[in-house]
Design a protein around this motif. Structure first.
Motif, PDB file in Angstrom:
ATOM      1  N   TRP A   1       0.848  -1.190   0.000  1.00  0.00           N
ATOM      2  CA  TRP A   1       0.000   0.000   0.000  1.00  0.00           C
ATOM      3  C   TRP A   1       0.885   1.243   0.000  1.00  0.00           C
ATOM      4  O   TRP A   1       2.011   1.218   0.436  1.00  0.00           O
ATOM      5  CB  TRP A   1      -0.883   0.041   1.254  1.00  0.00           C
ATOM      6  CG  TRP A   1      -1.907  -1.034   1.315  1.00  0.00           C
ATOM      7  CD1 TRP A   1      -1.751  -2.311   1.776  1.00  0.00           C
ATOM      8  CD2 TRP A   1      -3.265  -0.954   0.884  1.00  0.00           C
ATOM      9  NE1 TRP A   1      -2.930  -3.006   1.676  1.00  0.00           N
ATOM     10  CE2 TRP A   1      -3.876  -2.199   1.144  1.00  0.00           C
ATOM     11  CE3 TRP A   1      -4.045   0.076   0.327  1.00  0.00           C
ATOM     12  CZ2 TRP A   1      -5.203  -2.464   0.846  1.00  0.00           C
ATOM     13  CZ3 TRP A   1      -5.368  -0.187   0.042  1.00  0.00           C
ATOM     14  CH2 TRP A   1      -5.934  -1.442   0.295  1.00  0.00           C
TER      15      TRP A   1
ATOM     16  N   PHE B   1      -2.865   7.305   6.670  1.00  0.00           N
ATOM     17  CA  PHE B   1      -2.635   6.251   5.691  1.00  0.00           C
ATOM     18  C   PHE B   1      -1.266   5.623   5.896  1.00  0.00           C
ATOM     19  O   PHE B   1      -0.352   5.766   5.090  1.00  0.00           O
ATOM     20  CB  PHE B   1      -2.782   6.796   4.263  1.00  0.00           C
ATOM     21  CG  PHE B   1      -4.165   7.305   3.995  1.00  0.00           C
ATOM     22  CD1 PHE B   1      -5.220   6.418   3.869  1.00  0.00           C
ATOM     23  CD2 PHE B   1      -4.423   8.655   3.904  1.00  0.00           C
ATOM     24  CE1 PHE B   1      -6.511   6.874   3.644  1.00  0.00           C
ATOM     25  CE2 PHE B   1      -5.706   9.121   3.680  1.00  0.00           C
ATOM     26  CZ  PHE B   1      -6.744   8.230   3.553  1.00  0.00           C
TER      27      PHE B   1
ATOM     28  N   LEU C   1      -3.918   0.724   7.102  1.00  0.00           N
ATOM     29  CA  LEU C   1      -4.408   0.164   5.842  1.00  0.00           C
ATOM     30  C   LEU C   1      -4.510  -1.355   5.914  1.00  0.00           C
ATOM     31  O   LEU C   1      -5.453  -1.955   5.388  1.00  0.00           O
ATOM     32  CB  LEU C   1      -3.503   0.604   4.690  1.00  0.00           C
ATOM     33  CG  LEU C   1      -3.535   2.121   4.435  1.00  0.00           C
ATOM     34  CD1 LEU C   1      -2.475   2.517   3.418  1.00  0.00           C
ATOM     35  CD2 LEU C   1      -4.901   2.564   3.952  1.00  0.00           C
TER      36      LEU C   1
END
Length: 436
Positions: free
Chosen positions: A217, A228, A233
Protein backbone atom coordinates in the motif's frame (compact mmCIF):
# COMPACT_ATOMS: atom_id res chain seq x y z
CA UNK A 1 -7.24 -12.29 58.73
CA UNK A 2 -3.67 -13.29 59.57
CA UNK A 3 -1.62 -10.53 57.91
CA UNK A 4 1.67 -12.15 58.94
CA UNK A 5 1.44 -14.25 55.79
CA UNK A 6 3.05 -12.11 53.03
CA UNK A 7 0.84 -13.65 50.30
CA UNK A 8 -2.36 -12.85 52.22
CA UNK A 9 -1.05 -9.38 53.00
CA UNK A 10 -0.31 -8.73 49.31
CA UNK A 11 -3.74 -10.02 48.29
CA UNK A 12 -5.47 -7.88 50.91
CA UNK A 13 -3.55 -4.79 49.82
CA UNK A 14 -4.42 -5.49 46.18
CA UNK A 15 -8.13 -5.75 47.01
CA UNK A 16 -7.98 -2.50 48.99
CA UNK A 17 -6.33 -0.73 46.05
CA UNK A 18 -8.99 -2.06 43.65
CA UNK A 19 -11.73 -0.92 46.01
CA UNK A 20 -10.24 2.58 46.29
CA UNK A 21 -9.89 2.80 42.50
CA UNK A 22 -13.53 1.75 42.15
CA UNK A 23 -14.67 4.39 44.63
CA UNK A 24 -12.64 7.13 42.94
CA UNK A 25 -13.89 6.19 39.50
CA UNK A 26 -17.48 6.02 40.76
CA UNK A 27 -17.15 9.47 42.36
CA UNK A 28 -15.64 10.84 39.17
CA UNK A 29 -18.41 9.58 36.89
CA UNK A 30 -21.11 10.56 39.37
CA UNK A 31 -20.01 14.14 38.83
CA UNK A 32 -21.13 13.61 35.26
CA UNK A 33 -24.75 12.87 36.26
CA UNK A 34 -24.87 9.45 34.69
CA UNK A 35 -28.35 7.96 34.39
CA UNK A 36 -29.41 5.64 37.24
CA UNK A 37 -29.31 1.89 36.96
CA UNK A 38 -29.29 -1.32 38.97
CA UNK A 39 -27.24 -1.27 42.18
CA UNK A 40 -23.66 -2.34 41.57
CA UNK A 41 -21.27 -4.29 43.77
CA UNK A 42 -17.77 -2.93 44.46
CA UNK A 43 -15.26 -4.27 41.92
CA UNK A 44 -17.79 -6.70 40.36
CA UNK A 45 -20.23 -4.05 39.21
CA UNK A 46 -23.44 -5.49 37.71
CA UNK A 47 -21.91 -8.85 36.82
CA UNK A 48 -24.79 -10.73 38.46
CA UNK A 49 -27.41 -8.74 36.56
CA UNK A 50 -26.13 -9.83 33.15
CA UNK A 51 -26.50 -13.29 31.64
CA UNK A 52 -23.15 -13.87 29.92
CA UNK A 53 -24.77 -16.32 27.48
CA UNK A 54 -27.28 -13.72 26.28
CA UNK A 55 -26.19 -10.29 27.60
CA UNK A 56 -28.45 -8.36 25.21
CA UNK A 57 -31.55 -9.99 26.71
CA UNK A 58 -30.44 -8.96 30.20
CA UNK A 59 -29.90 -5.38 29.05
CA UNK A 60 -33.34 -5.21 27.40
CA UNK A 61 -34.91 -6.67 30.56
CA UNK A 62 -33.20 -4.08 32.76
CA UNK A 63 -34.52 -1.29 30.52
CA UNK A 64 -38.06 -2.34 31.47
CA UNK A 65 -37.23 -1.35 35.06
CA UNK A 66 -34.76 1.51 34.63
CA UNK A 67 -35.96 3.07 31.39
CA UNK A 68 -34.47 3.40 27.88
CA UNK A 69 -31.31 5.16 29.17
CA UNK A 70 -29.56 3.69 32.20
CA UNK A 71 -26.13 2.79 33.55
CA UNK A 72 -24.59 -0.61 34.24
CA UNK A 73 -21.12 -1.28 35.63
CA UNK A 74 -18.72 -3.76 34.08
CA UNK A 75 -16.34 -4.18 36.97
CA UNK A 76 -15.10 -0.67 37.74
CA UNK A 77 -16.20 0.78 34.38
CA UNK A 78 -19.64 2.30 33.76
CA UNK A 79 -21.56 1.83 30.53
CA UNK A 80 -24.58 3.83 29.42
CA UNK A 81 -27.16 1.53 27.81
CA UNK A 82 -29.51 2.85 25.11
CA UNK A 83 -32.67 0.86 24.37
CA UNK A 84 -35.63 1.35 22.07
CA UNK A 85 -36.11 2.86 18.63
CA UNK A 86 -36.65 6.47 19.69
CA UNK A 87 -33.61 6.52 21.99
CA UNK A 88 -31.23 4.88 19.52
CA UNK A 89 -32.49 7.02 16.64
CA UNK A 90 -31.91 10.18 18.70
CA UNK A 91 -28.42 9.10 19.79
CA UNK A 92 -27.02 7.56 16.60
CA UNK A 93 -28.81 9.57 13.91
CA UNK A 94 -29.92 12.92 15.32
CA UNK A 95 -26.89 13.24 17.63
CA UNK A 96 -24.55 10.99 15.67
CA UNK A 97 -21.45 13.15 16.13
CA UNK A 98 -21.71 12.90 19.92
CA UNK A 99 -21.81 9.10 19.92
CA UNK A 100 -19.57 8.32 16.92
CA UNK A 101 -16.41 7.26 18.78
CA UNK A 102 -15.49 3.61 19.26
CA UNK A 103 -14.96 2.35 22.80
CA UNK A 104 -11.70 0.33 23.05
CA UNK A 105 -13.07 -2.96 24.36
CA UNK A 106 -10.08 -5.15 25.33
CA UNK A 107 -11.03 -7.87 22.82
CA UNK A 108 -11.18 -5.34 19.96
CA UNK A 109 -8.15 -3.37 21.08
CA UNK A 110 -6.04 -6.50 21.42
CA UNK A 111 -6.84 -7.48 17.83
CA UNK A 112 -6.50 -4.02 16.28
CA UNK A 113 -4.55 -1.78 18.70
CA UNK A 114 -6.91 0.99 17.62
CA UNK A 115 -5.96 0.77 13.95
CA UNK A 116 -8.39 0.21 11.08
CA UNK A 117 -11.78 1.66 10.25
CA UNK A 118 -13.76 -0.45 12.75
CA UNK A 119 -11.75 0.20 15.93
CA UNK A 120 -10.61 3.77 15.35
CA UNK A 121 -12.17 7.08 16.38
CA UNK A 122 -11.80 10.79 15.67
CA UNK A 123 -9.81 12.05 12.71
CA UNK A 124 -8.27 8.62 12.08
CA UNK A 125 -11.73 7.06 11.68
CA UNK A 126 -12.97 9.91 9.46
CA UNK A 127 -10.03 9.57 7.08
CA UNK A 128 -10.22 5.78 6.94
CA UNK A 129 -13.99 5.72 6.43
CA UNK A 130 -13.79 8.23 3.56
CA UNK A 131 -10.95 6.24 2.03
CA UNK A 132 -12.75 2.90 2.44
CA UNK A 133 -16.01 4.14 0.95
CA UNK A 134 -14.34 5.79 -2.04
CA UNK A 135 -12.15 2.73 -2.66
CA UNK A 136 -15.09 0.32 -2.49
CA UNK A 137 -17.04 2.51 -4.91
CA UNK A 138 -14.06 2.76 -7.27
CA UNK A 139 -13.85 -1.02 -7.26
CA UNK A 140 -17.51 -1.35 -8.14
CA UNK A 141 -19.60 -1.39 -4.94
CA UNK A 142 -23.16 -0.54 -5.95
CA UNK A 143 -22.33 -0.82 -9.65
CA UNK A 144 -22.96 -3.38 -12.39
CA UNK A 145 -19.38 -4.66 -12.25
CA UNK A 146 -19.69 -5.90 -8.65
CA UNK A 147 -23.10 -7.39 -9.41
CA UNK A 148 -21.52 -9.47 -12.18
CA UNK A 149 -18.83 -10.71 -9.77
CA UNK A 150 -21.50 -11.79 -7.29
CA UNK A 151 -23.51 -13.49 -10.06
CA UNK A 152 -20.41 -15.40 -11.18
CA UNK A 153 -19.56 -16.42 -7.61
CA UNK A 154 -23.14 -17.56 -7.06
CA UNK A 155 -22.76 -19.98 -9.97
CA UNK A 156 -19.56 -21.38 -8.45
CA UNK A 157 -21.50 -21.82 -5.21
CA UNK A 158 -24.28 -23.67 -7.05
CA UNK A 159 -21.68 -25.96 -8.63
CA UNK A 160 -20.17 -26.72 -5.22
CA UNK A 161 -23.63 -27.54 -3.84
CA UNK A 162 -24.35 -29.84 -6.80
CA UNK A 163 -21.11 -31.70 -6.13
CA UNK A 164 -22.63 -32.83 -2.84
CA UNK A 165 -25.00 -34.96 -4.97
CA UNK A 166 -27.98 -34.24 -2.71
CA UNK A 167 -26.29 -35.87 0.29
CA UNK A 168 -26.45 -34.11 3.69
CA UNK A 169 -23.85 -31.40 4.30
CA UNK A 170 -23.29 -28.28 6.35
CA UNK A 171 -23.36 -25.32 3.90
CA UNK A 172 -21.49 -22.94 6.22
CA UNK A 173 -18.00 -23.45 4.81
CA UNK A 174 -19.05 -23.05 1.18
CA UNK A 175 -21.04 -19.90 1.92
CA UNK A 176 -18.06 -18.43 3.77
CA UNK A 177 -15.93 -19.18 0.71
CA UNK A 178 -18.40 -17.41 -1.58
CA UNK A 179 -18.74 -14.34 0.63
CA UNK A 180 -14.99 -14.07 1.13
CA UNK A 181 -14.35 -14.37 -2.59
CA UNK A 182 -16.32 -11.17 -3.22
CA UNK A 183 -13.94 -9.28 -0.93
CA UNK A 184 -10.99 -11.07 -2.58
CA UNK A 185 -12.19 -9.88 -5.98
CA UNK A 186 -12.27 -6.30 -4.68
CA UNK A 187 -8.96 -6.34 -2.79
CA UNK A 188 -6.90 -8.77 -4.90
CA UNK A 189 -8.70 -8.44 -8.22
CA UNK A 190 -9.49 -12.16 -8.48
CA UNK A 191 -11.35 -15.02 -6.80
CA UNK A 192 -10.02 -18.33 -5.46
CA UNK A 193 -11.10 -21.91 -5.97
CA UNK A 194 -12.73 -23.23 -2.81
CA UNK A 195 -10.03 -25.87 -2.39
CA UNK A 196 -7.11 -23.51 -2.96
CA UNK A 197 -4.62 -23.88 -0.10
CA UNK A 198 -3.85 -20.17 0.13
CA UNK A 199 -7.54 -19.37 0.18
CA UNK A 200 -8.15 -21.92 2.91
CA UNK A 201 -5.31 -20.41 4.89
CA UNK A 202 -6.88 -16.98 4.46
CA UNK A 203 -10.25 -18.24 5.66
CA UNK A 204 -8.60 -19.79 8.69
CA UNK A 205 -6.93 -16.48 9.54
CA UNK A 206 -10.26 -14.68 9.20
CA UNK A 207 -11.97 -17.20 11.45
CA UNK A 208 -9.23 -16.81 14.05
CA UNK A 209 -9.32 -13.00 13.79
CA UNK A 210 -5.64 -13.13 12.88
CA UNK A 211 -3.40 -11.72 10.21
CA UNK A 212 -4.31 -11.51 6.54
CA UNK A 213 -2.22 -11.44 3.40
CA UNK A 214 -1.97 -8.03 1.83
CA UNK A 215 -0.25 -6.48 -1.10
CA UNK A 216 1.79 -3.27 -0.84
CA UNK A 217 0.00 0.00 0.00
CA UNK A 218 1.07 3.65 -0.44
CA UNK A 219 2.59 5.29 2.72
CA UNK A 220 2.38 8.94 3.48
CA UNK A 221 5.11 9.29 6.04
CA UNK A 222 5.75 12.87 4.93
CA UNK A 223 2.24 13.92 6.00
CA UNK A 224 2.09 14.00 9.79
CA UNK A 225 -1.71 14.47 9.75
CA UNK A 226 -2.36 11.48 7.48
CA UNK A 227 -3.63 8.19 8.84
CA UNK A 228 -2.64 6.25 5.69
CA UNK A 229 0.10 4.21 7.31
CA UNK A 230 0.78 0.50 6.95
CA UNK A 231 -0.97 -0.59 10.16
CA UNK A 232 -4.13 1.37 9.42
CA UNK A 233 -4.41 0.16 5.84
CA UNK A 234 -3.60 -3.43 6.75
CA UNK A 235 -6.14 -3.45 9.58
CA UNK A 236 -8.80 -1.77 7.41
CA UNK A 237 -8.31 -4.46 4.77
CA UNK A 238 -8.61 -7.07 7.50
CA UNK A 239 -11.81 -5.35 8.70
CA UNK A 240 -13.28 -5.73 5.20
CA UNK A 241 -12.52 -9.44 5.17
CA UNK A 242 -13.83 -10.08 8.67
CA UNK A 243 -17.02 -8.06 8.23
CA UNK A 244 -17.63 -9.01 4.61
CA UNK A 245 -17.12 -12.73 5.16
CA UNK A 246 -18.55 -13.51 8.57
CA UNK A 247 -21.65 -11.32 8.57
CA UNK A 248 -22.87 -12.27 5.09
CA UNK A 249 -22.16 -15.99 5.41
CA UNK A 250 -23.71 -16.16 8.89
CA UNK A 251 -26.86 -14.40 7.64
CA UNK A 252 -27.08 -16.91 4.78
CA UNK A 253 -26.76 -19.73 7.32
CA UNK A 254 -29.69 -18.28 9.24
CA UNK A 255 -31.68 -18.04 5.99
CA UNK A 256 -31.11 -21.65 4.89
CA UNK A 257 -31.93 -22.91 8.36
CA UNK A 258 -35.16 -20.91 8.60
CA UNK A 259 -36.30 -21.86 5.08
CA UNK A 260 -35.65 -25.53 5.76
CA UNK A 261 -37.77 -25.28 8.90
CA UNK A 262 -40.60 -23.48 7.11
CA UNK A 263 -41.06 -25.14 3.68
CA UNK A 264 -44.17 -23.08 2.87
CA UNK A 265 -42.03 -19.92 2.97
CA UNK A 266 -39.39 -21.56 0.81
CA UNK A 267 -42.06 -22.62 -1.68
CA UNK A 268 -43.42 -19.07 -1.98
CA UNK A 269 -39.93 -17.85 -2.87
CA UNK A 270 -39.63 -20.65 -5.45
CA UNK A 271 -42.90 -19.50 -7.02
CA UNK A 272 -41.76 -15.89 -7.16
CA UNK A 273 -38.43 -16.91 -8.71
CA UNK A 274 -40.23 -18.98 -11.36
CA UNK A 275 -42.59 -16.11 -12.19
CA UNK A 276 -40.02 -13.31 -12.33
CA UNK A 277 -36.70 -14.95 -13.25
CA UNK A 278 -37.42 -18.43 -14.55
CA UNK A 279 -34.66 -20.98 -15.00
CA UNK A 280 -32.91 -19.77 -18.15
CA UNK A 281 -31.01 -16.78 -16.72
CA UNK A 282 -29.24 -15.69 -13.55
CA UNK A 283 -31.00 -13.50 -10.99
CA UNK A 284 -30.09 -9.81 -11.20
CA UNK A 285 -30.43 -7.01 -8.69
CA UNK A 286 -33.13 -5.44 -10.88
CA UNK A 287 -35.34 -8.43 -10.05
CA UNK A 288 -35.53 -7.41 -6.39
CA UNK A 289 -38.16 -4.71 -6.96
CA UNK A 290 -40.38 -7.30 -8.70
CA UNK A 291 -39.98 -9.87 -5.92
CA UNK A 292 -41.54 -8.31 -2.80
CA UNK A 293 -41.98 -11.60 -0.94
CA UNK A 294 -38.36 -12.68 -1.40
CA UNK A 295 -37.19 -9.21 -0.39
CA UNK A 296 -39.43 -9.36 2.70
CA UNK A 297 -38.05 -12.77 3.68
CA UNK A 298 -34.45 -11.53 3.43
CA UNK A 299 -35.25 -8.49 5.55
CA UNK A 300 -37.05 -10.67 8.07
CA UNK A 301 -34.06 -13.04 8.25
CA UNK A 302 -31.86 -10.07 9.15
CA UNK A 303 -34.36 -8.73 11.67
CA UNK A 304 -34.97 -12.11 13.29
CA UNK A 305 -31.30 -13.18 13.30
CA UNK A 306 -30.43 -9.92 15.06
CA UNK A 307 -26.83 -10.58 14.07
CA UNK A 308 -25.09 -7.90 16.16
CA UNK A 309 -27.54 -7.55 19.07
CA UNK A 310 -25.56 -5.03 21.15
CA UNK A 311 -23.99 -3.21 18.20
CA UNK A 312 -20.26 -2.65 18.22
CA UNK A 313 -19.19 -0.59 21.26
CA UNK A 314 -19.70 3.17 21.02
CA UNK A 315 -18.16 5.88 23.18
CA UNK A 316 -19.10 9.41 24.10
CA UNK A 317 -17.01 11.66 21.82
CA UNK A 318 -17.32 14.56 24.27
CA UNK A 319 -19.28 15.51 27.38
CA UNK A 320 -22.87 14.90 26.28
CA UNK A 321 -26.09 16.36 27.69
CA UNK A 322 -28.60 13.66 26.82
CA UNK A 323 -32.16 13.38 28.11
CA UNK A 324 -31.39 15.22 31.33
CA UNK A 325 -28.15 13.37 32.06
CA UNK A 326 -24.50 14.30 31.54
CA UNK A 327 -22.46 11.52 29.95
CA UNK A 328 -18.72 12.26 30.35
CA UNK A 329 -16.38 12.06 27.40
CA UNK A 330 -14.92 8.56 26.99
CA UNK A 331 -17.88 6.74 28.57
CA UNK A 332 -18.73 3.30 27.17
CA UNK A 333 -22.09 3.46 25.34
CA UNK A 334 -24.12 0.40 24.31
CA UNK A 335 -26.88 1.01 21.73
CA UNK A 336 -28.80 -2.28 22.00
CA UNK A 337 -29.97 -2.93 18.43
CA UNK A 338 -31.87 -5.97 19.65
CA UNK A 339 -34.19 -3.65 21.56
CA UNK A 340 -35.24 -2.21 18.19
CA UNK A 341 -35.23 -5.32 16.00
CA UNK A 342 -37.20 -7.31 18.59
CA UNK A 343 -39.35 -4.52 20.03
CA UNK A 344 -43.06 -5.30 20.62
CA UNK A 345 -43.84 -1.65 19.91
CA UNK A 346 -42.28 -1.84 16.44
CA UNK A 347 -43.20 -5.33 15.24
CA UNK A 348 -46.45 -7.30 15.41
CA UNK A 349 -44.70 -10.59 16.24
CA UNK A 350 -41.20 -9.57 17.38
CA UNK A 351 -40.10 -13.02 18.56
CA UNK A 352 -41.50 -14.96 15.61
CA UNK A 353 -40.26 -15.25 12.04
CA UNK A 354 -42.89 -13.56 9.89
CA UNK A 355 -42.18 -12.01 6.45
CA UNK A 356 -45.44 -10.04 6.78
CA UNK A 357 -43.47 -7.60 8.92
CA UNK A 358 -42.21 -6.23 5.60
CA UNK A 359 -45.35 -6.60 3.46
CA UNK A 360 -48.38 -4.34 3.27
CA UNK A 361 -51.98 -5.54 2.91
CA UNK A 362 -51.55 -5.70 -0.88
CA UNK A 363 -48.46 -7.89 -0.68
CA UNK A 364 -46.09 -5.07 -1.66
CA UNK A 365 -42.78 -4.64 0.11
CA UNK A 366 -42.71 -2.04 2.89
CA UNK A 367 -39.61 -0.89 4.71
CA UNK A 368 -39.41 0.23 8.32
CA UNK A 369 -37.31 2.81 10.16
CA UNK A 370 -36.86 0.18 12.86
CA UNK A 371 -34.91 -2.08 10.49
CA UNK A 372 -31.39 -1.50 11.84
CA UNK A 373 -29.30 -4.67 11.31
CA UNK A 374 -26.50 -2.51 9.86
CA UNK A 375 -26.71 -0.07 12.81
CA UNK A 376 -27.55 3.58 12.09
CA UNK A 377 -25.98 7.00 11.81
CA UNK A 378 -22.33 7.81 11.28
CA UNK A 379 -21.13 4.35 12.34
CA UNK A 380 -23.54 2.52 10.05
CA UNK A 381 -21.92 -0.42 8.22
CA UNK A 382 -20.03 1.00 5.25
CA UNK A 383 -20.53 -2.23 3.28
CA UNK A 384 -24.33 -2.24 3.60
CA UNK A 385 -25.10 -1.90 -0.11
CA UNK A 386 -22.63 -4.68 -0.95
CA UNK A 387 -24.08 -6.97 1.73
CA UNK A 388 -27.66 -6.35 0.58
CA UNK A 389 -26.69 -7.18 -2.99
CA UNK A 390 -24.87 -10.35 -1.94
CA UNK A 391 -27.73 -11.61 0.22
CA UNK A 392 -30.29 -11.18 -2.56
CA UNK A 393 -28.19 -12.63 -5.40
CA UNK A 394 -26.72 -15.55 -3.45
CA UNK A 395 -30.02 -16.61 -1.90
CA UNK A 396 -32.14 -16.28 -5.04
CA UNK A 397 -29.54 -18.15 -7.11
CA UNK A 398 -29.43 -21.00 -4.60
CA UNK A 399 -33.21 -21.22 -4.41
CA UNK A 400 -33.49 -21.03 -8.19
CA UNK A 401 -31.53 -24.28 -8.29
CA UNK A 402 -32.31 -26.13 -5.06
CA UNK A 403 -34.87 -27.10 -2.49
CA UNK A 404 -33.29 -27.25 0.97
CA UNK A 405 -34.48 -30.12 3.13
CA UNK A 406 -33.31 -30.80 6.68
CA UNK A 407 -31.86 -34.11 7.79
CA UNK A 408 -33.74 -34.03 11.10
CA UNK A 409 -37.43 -33.41 11.66
CA UNK A 410 -38.29 -29.79 10.84
CA UNK A 411 -39.92 -29.21 14.21
CA UNK A 412 -36.60 -30.07 15.89
CA UNK A 413 -34.69 -27.31 14.08
CA UNK A 414 -33.85 -24.69 16.70
CA UNK A 415 -33.78 -21.24 15.12
CA UNK A 416 -32.59 -19.49 18.24
CA UNK A 417 -28.90 -18.61 18.56
CA UNK A 418 -26.42 -21.05 20.03
CA UNK A 419 -23.99 -18.24 20.95
CA UNK A 420 -24.79 -14.63 21.77
CA UNK A 421 -21.82 -12.35 22.20
CA UNK A 422 -20.83 -9.71 19.68
CA UNK A 423 -22.50 -11.93 17.06
CA UNK A 424 -25.61 -14.12 17.13
CA UNK A 425 -24.47 -17.53 15.88
CA UNK A 426 -27.08 -20.08 14.69
CA UNK A 427 -27.08 -23.77 15.51
CA UNK A 428 -25.18 -26.10 13.17
CA UNK A 429 -27.25 -28.46 11.02
CA UNK A 430 -26.79 -30.47 7.86
CA UNK A 431 -29.14 -30.06 4.90
CA UNK A 432 -29.78 -31.75 1.57
CA UNK A 433 -29.73 -29.48 -1.50
CA UNK A 434 -32.23 -31.18 -3.86
CA UNK A 435 -32.00 -30.00 -7.48
CA UNK A 436 -35.13 -28.35 -8.82
Amino acid sequence: MDLSDPVKTLLFAFLIILFVVWLLKRQQVQKGRLPPGPPALPLLGNLFHVNVKAPHKSLVKLSEQYGPVYTVWFGTYPAVVLCGFDTIKEALIERGHDFASRYPLPILHKASEGYGVIASSGERWKQLRRFSLSTLRNFGMGKKSIEERIQDEAQFLVKAFRNKKESPFNPDFLMRCAASNIICSIVFGDRFEYGDKEFLSLLEMIADNGRILSGPWVQEKHNLDSEFNYKNLLMTTMNLFLAGTETTSTTLRWAIQILAKYPHIQEKIHQEIDEVIGSSRCPSIEDRSKMPYTDAVIHEVQRYADLVPMNLPHMASNDIEFRGYLIPKGTFVIPVLSSVLKSPSQWEKPDSFDPNHFLDKNGCFKNSESFMPFSAGKRKCLGESLARMELFLFLTTLLQNFVFNPVIDRKDINISSVLSGILHIPHMYKFCAISR
